[in-house]
Design a protein around this motif. Structure first.
Motif, PDB file in Angstrom:
ATOM      1  N   LYS A 159      -2.846 -12.597 -43.314  1.00  0.00           N
ATOM      2  CA  LYS A 159      -1.954 -11.420 -43.329  1.00  0.00           C
ATOM      3  C   LYS A 159      -2.077 -10.690 -44.666  1.00  0.00           C
ATOM      4  O   LYS A 159      -2.180  -9.461 -44.705  1.00  0.00           O
ATOM      5  CB  LYS A 159      -0.501 -11.835 -43.105  1.00  0.00           C
ATOM      6  CG  LYS A 159      -0.152 -12.057 -41.667  1.00  0.00           C
ATOM      7  CD  LYS A 159       0.339 -10.755 -41.066  1.00  0.00           C
ATOM      8  CE  LYS A 159       0.830 -10.927 -39.667  1.00  0.00           C
ATOM      9  NZ  LYS A 159      -0.116 -10.530 -38.648  1.00  0.00           N
ATOM     10  N   LYS A 160      -2.052 -11.462 -45.756  1.00  0.00           N
ATOM     11  CA  LYS A 160      -2.167 -10.880 -47.085  1.00  0.00           C
ATOM     12  C   LYS A 160      -3.511 -10.166 -47.237  1.00  0.00           C
ATOM     13  O   LYS A 160      -3.598  -9.078 -47.786  1.00  0.00           O
ATOM     14  CB  LYS A 160      -2.018 -11.984 -48.132  1.00  0.00           C
ATOM     15  CG  LYS A 160      -1.305 -11.575 -49.365  1.00  0.00           C
ATOM     16  CD  LYS A 160      -1.016 -12.779 -50.238  1.00  0.00           C
ATOM     17  CE  LYS A 160      -0.247 -12.338 -51.456  1.00  0.00           C
ATOM     18  NZ  LYS A 160       0.078 -13.433 -52.334  1.00  0.00           N
ATOM     19  N   THR A 163      -3.468  -6.899 -45.248  1.00  0.00           N
ATOM     20  CA  THR A 163      -2.648  -5.907 -45.940  1.00  0.00           C
ATOM     21  C   THR A 163      -3.428  -5.294 -47.091  1.00  0.00           C
ATOM     22  O   THR A 163      -3.440  -4.079 -47.280  1.00  0.00           O
ATOM     23  CB  THR A 163      -1.345  -6.560 -46.474  1.00  0.00           C
ATOM     24  OG1 THR A 163      -0.656  -7.135 -45.370  1.00  0.00           O
ATOM     25  CG2 THR A 163      -0.449  -5.542 -47.153  1.00  0.00           C
ATOM     26  N   LYS A 164      -4.109  -6.134 -47.862  1.00  0.00           N
ATOM     27  CA  LYS A 164      -4.925  -5.678 -48.989  1.00  0.00           C
ATOM     28  C   LYS A 164      -6.041  -4.759 -48.497  1.00  0.00           C
ATOM     29  O   LYS A 164      -6.308  -3.719 -49.079  1.00  0.00           O
ATOM     30  CB  LYS A 164      -5.503  -6.898 -49.711  1.00  0.00           C
ATOM     31  CG  LYS A 164      -6.207  -6.586 -51.009  1.00  0.00           C
ATOM     32  CD  LYS A 164      -6.716  -7.855 -51.671  1.00  0.00           C
ATOM     33  CE  LYS A 164      -7.919  -8.330 -50.916  1.00  0.00           C
ATOM     34  NZ  LYS A 164      -8.837  -9.189 -51.569  1.00  0.00           N
ATOM     35  N   GLU A 165      -6.695  -5.133 -47.388  1.00  0.00           N
ATOM     36  CA  GLU A 165      -7.772  -4.321 -46.820  1.00  0.00           C
ATOM     37  C   GLU A 165      -7.268  -2.963 -46.345  1.00  0.00           C
ATOM     38  O   GLU A 165      -7.930  -1.952 -46.508  1.00  0.00           O
ATOM     39  CB  GLU A 165      -8.474  -5.061 -45.688  1.00  0.00           C
ATOM     40  CG  GLU A 165      -9.333  -6.209 -46.158  1.00  0.00           C
ATOM     41  CD  GLU A 165     -10.436  -5.798 -47.108  1.00  0.00           C
ATOM     42  OE1 GLU A 165     -11.279  -4.985 -46.738  1.00  0.00           O
ATOM     43  OE2 GLU A 165     -10.422  -6.284 -48.253  1.00  0.00           O
ATOM     44  N   GLU A 166      -6.088  -2.963 -45.737  1.00  0.00           N
ATOM     45  CA  GLU A 166      -5.490  -1.698 -45.270  1.00  0.00           C
ATOM     46  C   GLU A 166      -5.229  -0.764 -46.439  1.00  0.00           C
ATOM     47  O   GLU A 166      -5.499   0.427 -46.366  1.00  0.00           O
ATOM     48  CB  GLU A 166      -4.178  -1.961 -44.502  1.00  0.00           C
ATOM     49  CG  GLU A 166      -4.383  -2.306 -43.048  1.00  0.00           C
ATOM     50  CD  GLU A 166      -5.180  -1.239 -42.269  1.00  0.00           C
ATOM     51  OE1 GLU A 166      -4.820  -0.053 -42.320  1.00  0.00           O
ATOM     52  OE2 GLU A 166      -6.153  -1.627 -41.623  1.00  0.00           O
ATOM     53  N   LYS A 167      -4.696  -1.312 -47.526  1.00  0.00           N
ATOM     54  CA  LYS A 167      -4.436  -0.502 -48.728  1.00  0.00           C
ATOM     55  C   LYS A 167      -5.736   0.076 -49.271  1.00  0.00           C
ATOM     56  O   LYS A 167      -5.789   1.229 -49.687  1.00  0.00           O
ATOM     57  CB  LYS A 167      -3.742  -1.345 -49.797  1.00  0.00           C
ATOM     58  CG  LYS A 167      -2.288  -1.570 -49.541  1.00  0.00           C
ATOM     59  CD  LYS A 167      -1.649  -2.393 -50.653  1.00  0.00           C
ATOM     60  CE  LYS A 167      -0.221  -2.737 -50.293  1.00  0.00           C
ATOM     61  NZ  LYS A 167       0.369  -3.676 -51.245  1.00  0.00           N
ATOM     62  N   ASN A 168      -6.807  -0.734 -49.283  1.00  0.00           N
ATOM     63  CA  ASN A 168      -8.103  -0.278 -49.789  1.00  0.00           C
ATOM     64  C   ASN A 168      -8.678   0.848 -48.929  1.00  0.00           C
ATOM     65  O   ASN A 168      -9.358   1.728 -49.438  1.00  0.00           O
ATOM     66  CB  ASN A 168      -9.096  -1.434 -49.867  1.00  0.00           C
ATOM     67  CG  ASN A 168      -8.765  -2.392 -50.988  1.00  0.00           C
ATOM     68  OD1 ASN A 168      -8.011  -2.064 -51.898  1.00  0.00           O
ATOM     69  ND2 ASN A 168      -9.320  -3.583 -50.924  1.00  0.00           N
ATOM     70  N   LYS A 169      -8.422   0.815 -47.621  1.00  0.00           N
ATOM     71  CA  LYS A 169      -8.928   1.864 -46.717  1.00  0.00           C
ATOM     72  C   LYS A 169      -8.265   3.194 -47.011  1.00  0.00           C
ATOM     73  O   LYS A 169      -8.848   4.248 -46.802  1.00  0.00           O
ATOM     74  CB  LYS A 169      -8.664   1.498 -45.251  1.00  0.00           C
ATOM     75  CG  LYS A 169      -9.629   0.489 -44.702  1.00  0.00           C
ATOM     76  CD  LYS A 169      -9.318   0.217 -43.252  1.00  0.00           C
ATOM     77  CE  LYS A 169     -10.172  -0.918 -42.725  1.00  0.00           C
ATOM     78  NZ  LYS A 169      -9.778  -1.317 -41.391  1.00  0.00           N
ATOM     79  N   ASN A 170      -7.005   3.144 -47.455  1.00  0.00           N
ATOM     80  CA  ASN A 170      -6.243   4.368 -47.699  1.00  0.00           C
ATOM     81  C   ASN A 170      -6.511   4.988 -49.070  1.00  0.00           C
ATOM     82  O   ASN A 170      -5.999   6.033 -49.390  1.00  0.00           O
ATOM     83  CB  ASN A 170      -4.744   4.092 -47.528  1.00  0.00           C
ATOM     84  CG  ASN A 170      -4.401   3.725 -46.099  1.00  0.00           C
ATOM     85  OD1 ASN A 170      -5.052   4.183 -45.167  1.00  0.00           O
ATOM     86  ND2 ASN A 170      -3.410   2.880 -45.936  1.00  0.00           N
ATOM     87  N   VAL A 171      -7.309   4.326 -49.881  1.00  0.00           N
ATOM     88  CA  VAL A 171      -7.662   4.853 -51.190  1.00  0.00           C
ATOM     89  C   VAL A 171      -8.947   5.677 -51.047  1.00  0.00           C
ATOM     90  O   VAL A 171      -9.922   5.209 -50.508  1.00  0.00           O
ATOM     91  CB  VAL A 171      -7.872   3.695 -52.214  1.00  0.00           C
ATOM     92  CG1 VAL A 171      -8.327   4.249 -53.547  1.00  0.00           C
ATOM     93  CG2 VAL A 171      -6.610   2.889 -52.373  1.00  0.00           C
ATOM     94  N   TYR A 172      -8.905   6.911 -51.565  1.00  0.00           N
ATOM     95  CA  TYR A 172     -10.077   7.802 -51.438  1.00  0.00           C
ATOM     96  C   TYR A 172     -10.891   7.837 -52.684  1.00  0.00           C
ATOM     97  O   TYR A 172     -10.483   7.691 -53.765  1.00  0.00           O
ATOM     98  CB  TYR A 172      -9.635   9.228 -51.064  1.00  0.00           C
ATOM     99  CG  TYR A 172      -9.014   9.268 -49.693  1.00  0.00           C
ATOM    100  CD1 TYR A 172      -9.810   9.334 -48.556  1.00  0.00           C
ATOM    101  CD2 TYR A 172      -7.639   9.188 -49.535  1.00  0.00           C
ATOM    102  CE1 TYR A 172      -9.245   9.354 -47.292  1.00  0.00           C
ATOM    103  CE2 TYR A 172      -7.066   9.217 -48.265  1.00  0.00           C
ATOM    104  CZ  TYR A 172      -7.880   9.305 -47.166  1.00  0.00           C
ATOM    105  OH  TYR A 172      -7.309   9.333 -45.918  1.00  0.00           O
TER     106      TYR A 172
END
Length: 172
Positions: A159-160, A163-172
Protein backbone atom coordinates in the motif's frame (compact mmCIF):
# COMPACT_ATOMS: atom_id res chain seq x y z
CA UNK A 1 14.05 1.08 4.61
CA UNK A 2 14.65 1.20 0.84
CA UNK A 3 15.61 -2.50 0.78
CA UNK A 4 12.03 -3.63 1.44
CA UNK A 5 10.55 -1.93 -1.62
CA UNK A 6 10.58 -3.56 -5.05
CA UNK A 7 11.70 -1.68 -8.13
CA UNK A 8 8.37 -2.69 -9.69
CA UNK A 9 5.10 -4.08 -8.38
CA UNK A 10 2.75 -5.94 -10.75
CA UNK A 11 -0.35 -8.03 -10.16
CA UNK A 12 0.92 -11.24 -11.78
CA UNK A 13 4.01 -12.64 -13.44
CA UNK A 14 2.40 -12.50 -16.89
CA UNK A 15 2.28 -8.69 -16.56
CA UNK A 16 6.06 -8.63 -17.00
CA UNK A 17 6.55 -7.68 -20.63
CA UNK A 18 9.57 -7.73 -22.89
CA UNK A 19 9.25 -3.92 -23.10
CA UNK A 20 9.68 -3.61 -19.31
CA UNK A 21 12.72 -5.88 -19.43
CA UNK A 22 14.34 -4.07 -22.35
CA UNK A 23 13.72 -0.67 -20.72
CA UNK A 24 15.49 -1.90 -17.55
CA UNK A 25 18.26 -3.79 -19.44
CA UNK A 26 17.22 -7.16 -17.95
CA UNK A 27 18.71 -10.32 -19.50
CA UNK A 28 17.85 -12.83 -16.76
CA UNK A 29 14.79 -13.39 -14.57
CA UNK A 30 15.28 -15.24 -11.30
CA UNK A 31 11.87 -16.73 -10.54
CA UNK A 32 10.33 -17.87 -7.28
CA UNK A 33 8.13 -21.00 -7.41
CA UNK A 34 5.49 -21.11 -4.66
CA UNK A 35 2.63 -18.69 -5.31
CA UNK A 36 4.63 -17.03 -8.11
CA UNK A 37 4.77 -19.78 -10.76
CA UNK A 38 2.52 -22.39 -9.09
CA UNK A 39 -0.38 -22.30 -6.66
CA UNK A 40 -0.59 -24.02 -3.27
CA UNK A 41 -1.71 -27.25 -4.97
CA UNK A 42 1.34 -27.24 -7.29
CA UNK A 43 -0.64 -26.28 -10.41
CA UNK A 44 1.04 -24.20 -13.09
CA UNK A 45 -1.32 -22.39 -15.44
CA UNK A 46 -1.15 -22.44 -19.24
CA UNK A 47 -0.77 -18.64 -19.07
CA UNK A 48 2.40 -18.94 -16.99
CA UNK A 49 3.80 -21.67 -19.27
CA UNK A 50 3.08 -19.55 -22.36
CA UNK A 51 4.62 -16.47 -20.69
CA UNK A 52 7.85 -18.39 -19.95
CA UNK A 53 8.03 -19.57 -23.58
CA UNK A 54 7.50 -16.03 -24.81
CA UNK A 55 10.24 -14.65 -22.52
CA UNK A 56 12.72 -17.31 -23.64
CA UNK A 57 11.71 -16.72 -27.26
CA UNK A 58 12.63 -13.06 -26.78
CA UNK A 59 16.09 -14.05 -25.52
CA UNK A 60 15.43 -13.64 -21.79
CA UNK A 61 17.09 -16.28 -19.63
CA UNK A 62 15.00 -17.79 -16.81
CA UNK A 63 16.26 -19.50 -13.66
CA UNK A 64 14.23 -20.76 -10.68
CA UNK A 65 15.37 -19.95 -7.15
CA UNK A 66 13.17 -21.44 -4.45
CA UNK A 67 13.37 -21.64 -0.68
CA UNK A 68 11.61 -24.98 -0.58
CA UNK A 69 13.58 -28.06 0.35
CA UNK A 70 11.18 -30.17 -1.76
CA UNK A 71 13.56 -30.76 -4.67
CA UNK A 72 11.03 -32.88 -6.60
CA UNK A 73 8.44 -30.07 -6.62
CA UNK A 74 10.92 -27.50 -7.94
CA UNK A 75 12.37 -29.97 -10.43
CA UNK A 76 8.90 -30.71 -11.88
CA UNK A 77 8.17 -27.01 -12.39
CA UNK A 78 11.63 -26.48 -13.93
CA UNK A 79 11.04 -29.37 -16.35
CA UNK A 80 7.63 -28.01 -17.38
CA UNK A 81 9.08 -24.64 -18.30
CA UNK A 82 12.48 -26.03 -19.35
CA UNK A 83 14.76 -23.97 -17.10
CA UNK A 84 17.51 -24.56 -14.57
CA UNK A 85 16.78 -24.33 -10.86
CA UNK A 86 18.21 -24.07 -7.39
CA UNK A 87 16.13 -25.17 -4.42
CA UNK A 88 16.60 -24.66 -0.67
CA UNK A 89 17.97 -21.18 -1.39
CA UNK A 90 17.50 -19.65 2.07
CA UNK A 91 16.39 -16.29 0.64
CA UNK A 92 16.94 -13.46 1.58
CA UNK A 93 20.52 -14.66 2.07
CA UNK A 94 22.70 -13.70 -0.90
CA UNK A 95 24.14 -17.16 -1.57
CA UNK A 96 21.46 -18.46 -4.00
CA UNK A 97 21.29 -15.20 -5.96
CA UNK A 98 25.09 -15.05 -6.25
CA UNK A 99 25.19 -18.72 -7.31
CA UNK A 100 22.84 -18.05 -10.23
CA UNK A 101 24.73 -14.88 -11.16
CA UNK A 102 27.95 -16.89 -11.30
CA UNK A 103 26.33 -19.78 -13.25
CA UNK A 104 24.91 -17.42 -15.89
CA UNK A 105 27.77 -14.90 -15.89
CA UNK A 106 25.30 -12.00 -15.97
CA UNK A 107 25.88 -8.77 -14.06
CA UNK A 108 23.49 -8.03 -11.17
CA UNK A 109 22.17 -4.87 -12.85
CA UNK A 110 20.95 -7.06 -15.74
CA UNK A 111 19.12 -9.51 -13.46
CA UNK A 112 15.57 -9.18 -12.15
CA UNK A 113 14.28 -11.16 -9.20
CA UNK A 114 10.57 -12.00 -9.42
CA UNK A 115 8.54 -13.22 -6.46
CA UNK A 116 5.50 -12.83 -4.28
CA UNK A 117 7.27 -12.19 -0.96
CA UNK A 118 8.96 -9.03 0.21
CA UNK A 119 10.89 -10.65 3.05
CA UNK A 120 12.54 -13.29 0.86
CA UNK A 121 12.52 -12.43 -2.85
CA UNK A 122 12.58 -8.62 -2.75
CA UNK A 123 14.96 -8.10 0.15
CA UNK A 124 17.28 -10.81 -1.20
CA UNK A 125 17.32 -9.33 -4.70
CA UNK A 126 17.79 -5.79 -3.38
CA UNK A 127 20.69 -6.90 -1.18
CA UNK A 128 22.38 -8.27 -4.32
CA UNK A 129 21.72 -5.02 -6.23
CA UNK A 130 19.39 -6.75 -8.67
CA UNK A 131 16.18 -5.30 -10.12
CA UNK A 132 13.23 -6.59 -8.07
CA UNK A 133 9.68 -7.27 -9.23
CA UNK A 134 7.01 -8.05 -6.66
CA UNK A 135 3.89 -9.87 -7.86
CA UNK A 136 0.76 -10.73 -5.94
CA UNK A 137 0.51 -14.34 -4.77
CA UNK A 138 -1.37 -16.58 -7.23
CA UNK A 139 -3.59 -17.93 -4.47
CA UNK A 140 -4.51 -15.23 -1.95
CA UNK A 141 -6.64 -17.60 0.13
CA UNK A 142 -4.23 -20.51 0.58
CA UNK A 143 -0.69 -20.06 1.89
CA UNK A 144 1.89 -22.02 3.81
CA UNK A 145 1.83 -21.21 7.54
CA UNK A 146 5.37 -19.81 7.44
CA UNK A 147 4.30 -17.31 4.81
CA UNK A 148 0.75 -16.48 5.91
CA UNK A 149 1.77 -14.58 9.04
CA UNK A 150 3.88 -12.16 6.95
CA UNK A 151 1.17 -11.27 4.42
CA UNK A 152 -0.53 -8.50 6.48
CA UNK A 153 2.84 -6.77 6.93
CA UNK A 154 3.64 -7.16 3.23
CA UNK A 155 0.21 -5.76 2.32
CA UNK A 156 0.96 -2.59 4.32
CA UNK A 157 4.29 -2.23 2.52
CA UNK A 158 2.54 -2.73 -0.87
CA UNK A 159 0.00 0.00 0.00
CA UNK A 160 2.81 2.38 0.95
CA UNK A 161 4.63 1.56 -2.31
CA UNK A 162 1.48 2.15 -4.39
CA UNK A 163 0.84 5.48 -2.64
CA UNK A 164 4.43 6.58 -3.30
CA UNK A 165 4.12 5.55 -6.98
CA UNK A 166 0.86 7.48 -7.35
CA UNK A 167 2.51 10.62 -5.95
CA UNK A 168 5.43 10.20 -8.38
CA UNK A 169 3.01 9.94 -11.35
CA UNK A 170 1.45 13.27 -10.41
CA UNK A 171 4.79 15.09 -10.42
CA UNK A 172 5.59 16.74 -13.77
Amino acid sequence: MKKIYPNLYLKKIEDITIEILIKNKIKLLILDVDNTLIDYYKNISDEVINWTREMKGQGIKLYILSNTNDKKKVEEVAKKIEVQYKHFAMKPLKKGFKYIQKQTNINPENIAVVGDQIFTDIIGGNRCKMFTILVDPIDKKKDYWYTAWKRPIENKIKKKYETKEEKNKNVY
